[in-house]
Structures are given as C-alpha cells and as structure tokens.
Design a protein around this motif. Structure first.
Motif, PDB file in Angstrom:
ATOM      1  N   LEU A 173       0.859  -1.182   0.000  1.00  0.00           N
ATOM      2  CA  LEU A 173       0.000   0.000   0.000  1.00  0.00           C
ATOM      3  C   LEU A 173       0.893   1.230   0.000  1.00  0.00           C
ATOM      4  O   LEU A 173       1.894   1.268   0.713  1.00  0.00           O
ATOM      5  CB  LEU A 173      -0.878   0.040   1.254  1.00  0.00           C
ATOM      6  CG  LEU A 173      -2.150  -0.772   1.278  1.00  0.00           C
ATOM      7  CD1 LEU A 173      -2.836  -0.639   2.640  1.00  0.00           C
ATOM      8  CD2 LEU A 173      -3.104  -0.369   0.176  1.00  0.00           C
ATOM      9  N   THR A 174       0.522   2.226  -0.762  1.00  0.00           N
ATOM     10  CA  THR A 174       1.227   3.493  -0.722  1.00  0.00           C
ATOM     11  C   THR A 174       0.719   4.291   0.477  1.00  0.00           C
ATOM     12  O   THR A 174      -0.278   3.916   1.112  1.00  0.00           O
ATOM     13  CB  THR A 174       0.964   4.311  -2.004  1.00  0.00           C
ATOM     14  OG1 THR A 174      -0.436   4.606  -2.070  1.00  0.00           O
ATOM     15  CG2 THR A 174       1.421   3.567  -3.254  1.00  0.00           C
ATOM     16  N   HIS A 175       1.394   5.374   0.771  1.00  0.00           N
ATOM     17  CA  HIS A 175       0.925   6.263   1.840  1.00  0.00           C
ATOM     18  C   HIS A 175      -0.501   6.729   1.534  1.00  0.00           C
ATOM     19  O   HIS A 175      -1.376   6.741   2.408  1.00  0.00           O
ATOM     20  CB  HIS A 175       1.873   7.464   1.980  1.00  0.00           C
ATOM     21  CG  HIS A 175       1.418   8.480   2.964  1.00  0.00           C
ATOM     22  ND1 HIS A 175       1.464   8.255   4.328  1.00  0.00           N
ATOM     23  CD2 HIS A 175       0.872   9.705   2.792  1.00  0.00           C
ATOM     24  CE1 HIS A 175       0.965   9.313   4.952  1.00  0.00           C
ATOM     25  NE2 HIS A 175       0.613  10.208   4.045  1.00  0.00           N
ATOM     26  N   GLU A 176      -0.729   7.086   0.274  1.00  0.00           N
ATOM     27  CA  GLU A 176      -2.066   7.526  -0.154  1.00  0.00           C
ATOM     28  C   GLU A 176      -3.083   6.399  -0.022  1.00  0.00           C
ATOM     29  O   GLU A 176      -4.238   6.629   0.340  1.00  0.00           O
ATOM     30  CB  GLU A 176      -2.026   8.033  -1.601  1.00  0.00           C
ATOM     31  CG  GLU A 176      -1.226   9.289  -1.800  1.00  0.00           C
ATOM     32  CD  GLU A 176       0.288   9.063  -1.890  1.00  0.00           C
ATOM     33  OE1 GLU A 176       0.751   7.884  -1.945  1.00  0.00           O
ATOM     34  OE2 GLU A 176       1.018  10.061  -1.884  1.00  0.00           O
ATOM     35  N   GLY A 177      -2.643   5.174  -0.319  1.00  0.00           N
ATOM     36  CA  GLY A 177      -3.530   4.023  -0.192  1.00  0.00           C
ATOM     37  C   GLY A 177      -3.929   3.763   1.248  1.00  0.00           C
ATOM     38  O   GLY A 177      -5.091   3.463   1.538  1.00  0.00           O
ATOM     39  N   ARG A 178      -2.967   3.880   2.155  1.00  0.00           N
ATOM     40  CA  ARG A 178      -3.270   3.702   3.579  1.00  0.00           C
ATOM     41  C   ARG A 178      -4.247   4.765   4.065  1.00  0.00           C
ATOM     42  O   ARG A 178      -5.199   4.471   4.789  1.00  0.00           O
ATOM     43  CB  ARG A 178      -1.996   3.730   4.409  1.00  0.00           C
ATOM     44  CG  ARG A 178      -1.139   2.506   4.205  1.00  0.00           C
ATOM     45  CD  ARG A 178       0.089   2.496   5.108  1.00  0.00           C
ATOM     46  NE  ARG A 178       0.962   1.391   4.735  1.00  0.00           N
ATOM     47  CZ  ARG A 178       0.753   0.123   5.043  1.00  0.00           C
ATOM     48  NH1 ARG A 178      -0.304  -0.205   5.745  1.00  0.00           N
ATOM     49  NH2 ARG A 178       1.595  -0.822   4.647  1.00  0.00           N
ATOM     50  N   ALA A 179      -4.022   6.011   3.644  1.00  0.00           N
ATOM     51  CA  ALA A 179      -4.911   7.110   4.049  1.00  0.00           C
ATOM     52  C   ALA A 179      -6.312   6.917   3.467  1.00  0.00           C
ATOM     53  O   ALA A 179      -7.316   7.108   4.169  1.00  0.00           O
ATOM     54  CB  ALA A 179      -4.324   8.449   3.602  1.00  0.00           C
ATOM     55  N   ALA A 180      -6.388   6.528   2.191  1.00  0.00           N
ATOM     56  CA  ALA A 180      -7.693   6.319   1.558  1.00  0.00           C
ATOM     57  C   ALA A 180      -8.442   5.164   2.215  1.00  0.00           C
ATOM     58  O   ALA A 180      -9.660   5.245   2.428  1.00  0.00           O
ATOM     59  CB  ALA A 180      -7.514   6.056   0.062  1.00  0.00           C
ATOM     60  N   LEU A 181      -7.729   4.089   2.551  1.00  0.00           N
ATOM     61  CA  LEU A 181      -8.367   2.959   3.224  1.00  0.00           C
ATOM     62  C   LEU A 181      -8.875   3.368   4.603  1.00  0.00           C
ATOM     63  O   LEU A 181     -10.001   3.038   4.971  1.00  0.00           O
ATOM     64  CB  LEU A 181      -7.392   1.788   3.337  1.00  0.00           C
ATOM     65  CG  LEU A 181      -7.934   0.527   4.012  1.00  0.00           C
ATOM     66  CD1 LEU A 181      -9.120  -0.052   3.246  1.00  0.00           C
ATOM     67  CD2 LEU A 181      -6.830  -0.514   4.149  1.00  0.00           C
TER      68      LEU A 181
END
Length: 96
Positions: A72-80
């Motif tokens: 997961l990217t940083h953005e992916g973690r935040a979006a999740l």
C-alpha cells in the motif's frame, strides 16, 4: 478517473487492501490466495489500484524466482483509513 473510495466498493479490492494494511508488503500469490481470484483478475485489480496510486508493485527475485511484491502506498493507507471511517459512520447511523 475513479476516486479511491470508488475503488474500495469492489469487495475484492477492499479485501486486498485490508490484507495489505498491517503489512509492509505481500507477494502476488499470497494476495491472490487470500482474495480467492485468478491470476488474471488479481492483475486487473492491482492495475486498477495502482493507477489510482493506492498500491505499488515491484518485481524482484525471491528464492531464485521472479515474484511480484505489492504494498500500500501512503495515499492508499490514508484512503483505506478514510473509507473504513466512513463505513463505521454508516454502521453507527444504522444503530450498529
């Protein structure tokens, strides 16, 4: 372009990201086995998530074989995290 929250509406993509959330990375085969889909469908899910910047894939050798690793990217973690908070809000509204 699809927004990150829309990507999580697909159960397999949400499941894939949830699996990755406590990990630094996971190999393609482990993700595919966990989600329970074919190689082709897993590749399609990963490409969709990668195009949104939610996951990153990297090919490298492991035990002498080329493998695809996913994180997961940083953005992916935040979006999740945002999506999970939204779902919790819906559950609270429903009296759960």
């Amino acid at each position: 372009m699809t927004q990150p929250a829309e990507a999580f509406r697909h159960p397999d993509r949400l499941k894939l990201c949830a699996f990755l959330s406590p990990l630094e990375e996971a190999d393609f085969q482990s993700l595919k086995d966990f989600v329970g889909v074919s190689d082709a469908l897993m590749s399609k899910h990963l490409k969709a998530l990668e195009s949104l910047g939610l996951v990153k894939t990297e090919k490298r050798k492991h035990e002498g074989r080329q493998r695809t690793w996913v994180s997961l990217t940083h953005e992916g973690r935040a979006a999740l995290a945002d999506h999970i908070n939204h779902l919790k809000g819906l559950i609270d509204m429903a009296g759960g």
